[in-house]
Write a protein that holds these residues in place. Structure first.
Motif, short mmCIF file in Angstrom:
data_model
loop_
_atom_site.label_atom_id
_atom_site.label_comp_id
_atom_site.label_asym_id
_atom_site.label_seq_id
_atom_site.Cartn_x
_atom_site.Cartn_y
_atom_site.Cartn_z
N GLU A 192 0.82 -1.21 0.00
CA GLU A 192 0.00 0.00 0.00
C GLU A 192 0.86 1.26 0.00
O GLU A 192 0.61 2.20 -0.77
CB GLU A 192 -0.94 0.00 1.21
CG GLU A 192 -1.86 1.20 1.28
CD GLU A 192 -2.75 1.21 2.51
OE1 GLU A 192 -3.51 2.18 2.69
OE2 GLU A 192 -2.68 0.24 3.30
N SER A 195 2.51 1.84 -3.33
CA SER A 195 1.57 2.23 -4.38
C SER A 195 1.20 3.70 -4.28
O SER A 195 1.11 4.41 -5.29
CB SER A 195 0.33 1.35 -4.32
OG SER A 195 -0.50 1.69 -3.23
N SER A 212 -6.56 4.75 -10.72
CA SER A 212 -5.68 3.82 -10.00
C SER A 212 -6.48 3.12 -8.92
O SER A 212 -7.45 3.68 -8.38
CB SER A 212 -4.49 4.55 -9.38
OG SER A 212 -4.91 5.35 -8.28
N TRP A 214 -5.53 0.23 -5.64
CA TRP A 214 -4.67 -0.75 -4.95
C TRP A 214 -5.50 -1.53 -3.95
O TRP A 214 -6.28 -0.94 -3.18
CB TRP A 214 -3.53 -0.05 -4.20
CG TRP A 214 -2.68 -1.05 -3.45
CD1 TRP A 214 -1.55 -1.67 -3.89
CD2 TRP A 214 -2.91 -1.56 -2.13
NE1 TRP A 214 -1.08 -2.55 -2.94
CE2 TRP A 214 -1.89 -2.50 -1.85
CE3 TRP A 214 -3.90 -1.32 -1.16
CZ2 TRP A 214 -1.83 -3.19 -0.63
CZ3 TRP A 214 -3.85 -2.01 0.04
CH2 TRP A 214 -2.81 -2.92 0.30
N GLY A 222 -0.63 -7.51 -2.36
CA GLY A 222 -1.14 -6.21 -2.78
C GLY A 222 -0.77 -5.92 -4.22
O GLY A 222 0.38 -6.16 -4.64
N ARG A 223 -1.73 -5.40 -4.98
CA ARG A 223 -1.49 -5.09 -6.39
C ARG A 223 -2.05 -3.71 -6.72
O ARG A 223 -3.17 -3.38 -6.34
CB ARG A 223 -2.12 -6.15 -7.30
CG ARG A 223 -1.48 -7.52 -7.18
CD ARG A 223 -2.14 -8.51 -8.15
NE ARG A 223 -1.47 -9.79 -8.13
CZ ARG A 223 -1.78 -10.77 -7.28
NH1 ARG A 223 -2.75 -10.59 -6.39
NH2 ARG A 223 -1.14 -11.92 -7.33
N LEU A 224 -1.26 -2.96 -7.43
CA LEU A 224 -1.68 -1.66 -7.94
C LEU A 224 -2.17 -1.83 -9.37
O LEU A 224 -1.46 -2.39 -10.21
CB LEU A 224 -0.53 -0.66 -7.89
CG LEU A 224 -0.77 0.67 -8.61
CD1 LEU A 224 -1.88 1.47 -7.92
CD2 LEU A 224 0.51 1.49 -8.69
#
Length: 372
Positions: A192, A195, A212, A214, A222-224
């Motif tokens: 987080e 990102s 965007s 996240w 976690g992925r952005l």
């Protein structure tokens, strides 16, 4: 029924409410009814049904504006714009699971924007003019149909997010924009904090960043997700320079539509009837580090919007948001005794009361903050 007849009928209903001293609740498709700040009051109120006051009044694609009545289904308006290669770029959500579907008036009254808010602005930034049925049963007109007509105290934009507290929106003129020629969605593995820092750095550069998001998936990673929109050359150059994994177009469409409508798995628990969890909508400055509140977090708009799901104490959530220079809305679920909206400061309360009393001196319409 002619538009003038529907307006006359609505005016007569307001006059009767004044005489009977009975509250009113303007309502379209009821697609955002969980945001009602005072459900007990609404149960005793008469519904001012706006769905009959529908239709497109004017549309000039070359001038980039459209005027629609409040009861017009949002889906109908978006379909009309798409036929001319145009759109409402702030991605207003429909939340079509509820009621008969979102309306144009409800879109403006709620003031909610979707993923596109990051790059183009909020719903209020696209409101050029509006007409309002006040608590005196008067029809008031504000603003115009093109940007150069907007001057002085812009009441039409004040209606965005007013939740019907100033009166019933009858008609709005909206700025529209061409649909983007190209788009792409990139995915990056990062936490987080990374990102938030990364998107803020990218947004400081001339990149065609449109949205965007996240969040952590089922695997805990976690992925952005970064959406790019604009000219084909600009999007292709940004993809080459930023790296990441590119989603195919079908996956990307599901992702961003699911985020806008809160149909992603991440939001699923908060949609359950009498959800024990609270879904908080927290607005803070974009560079604010992770808030450290307990519960799953989803970050939008480059860090400006934080969704928090769980049973965190309401007082703690609002205290942390205020310390960061923002505010928190109990968006869905949780304890009904907790106010939906953060109560304004004493100075803002004075302004709020004065503005509301100017439009609604009899207190017919709902009060977002329960101050009337």
């Amino acid at each position: 029924m002619q538009a003038s007849d529907t307006v006359s009928a609505l005016q007569e209903q307001v006059r009767r409410a004044i005489a009977e001293r009975r509250p009113l609740v303007p309502r379209g498709g009821a697609s955002k009814r969980w945001l009602d700040p005072d459900p007990a009051r609404s149960r005793d109120a008469q519904v001012l049904d706006m769905r009959g006051h529908a239709g497109i009044v004017a549309y000039e694609p070359s001038e980039l504006y459209v005027t629609a009545r409040a009861g017009t289904p949002l889906a109908e308006l978006e379909q009309l714009l798409a036929g001319q290669g145009q759109c409402l770029p702030c991605d207003p959500p429909r939340f079509a699971r509820d009621g008969a579907g979102a309306t144009v008036g409800g879109m403006v009254a709620s003031g909610l924007s979707g993923p596109g808010r990051l790059s183009v602005g909020a719903v209020r930034d696209f409101v050029l003019g509006a007409s309002l049925l006040s608590g005196r049963a008067e029809v008031l007109h504000f603003g115009g149909q093109v940007m150069k007509n907007v001057a002085g105290f812009d009441v039409s934009r004040l209606l965005a997010g007013s939740m019907g507290s100033l009166g019933a929106i009858l008609e709005v003129s909206l700025k529209v924009l061409p649909q983007p020629r190209a788009q792409a969605t990139l995915v990056f593995d990062m936490d987080e904090r990374q990102s938030i820092e990364q998107v803020n750095q990218w947004c400081a550069r001339p990149l065609p960043i449109s949205a965007s998001a996240w969040f952590a998936g089922h695997d805990g990673r976690g992925r952005l997700h970064l959406r790019l929109r604009g000219a084909r050359a600009a999007v292709d150059a940004a993809c080459a320079g930023l790296g990441g994994e590119r989603l195919d177009e079908a996956q990307a469409e599901v992702l961003w539509a699911g985020l806008r409508e809160q149909e992603l798995d991440w939001f699923a628990p908060s949609w359950q009837p009498a959800a024990p969890e609270t879904l908080w909508r927290i607005a803070v400055p974009s560079t604010t580090p992770p808030l450290g509140l307990p519960g799953p977090t989803l970050v939008e708009w480059g860090g400006t919007l934080r969704w928090l799901r769980g049973d965190a104490d309401a007082g703690l959530v609002r205290e942390v948001a205020a310390r960061a220079g923002g505010h928190a809305t109990r968006f869905r679920g949780g304890d009904a005794a907790v106010p939906v909206f953060t109560p304004p400061s004493p100075a803002l309360q004075v302004i709020h009361r004065r503005v509301k009393s100017s439009f609604d001196p009899h207190g017919l319409f709902p009060d977002c903050f329960g101050l009337s």
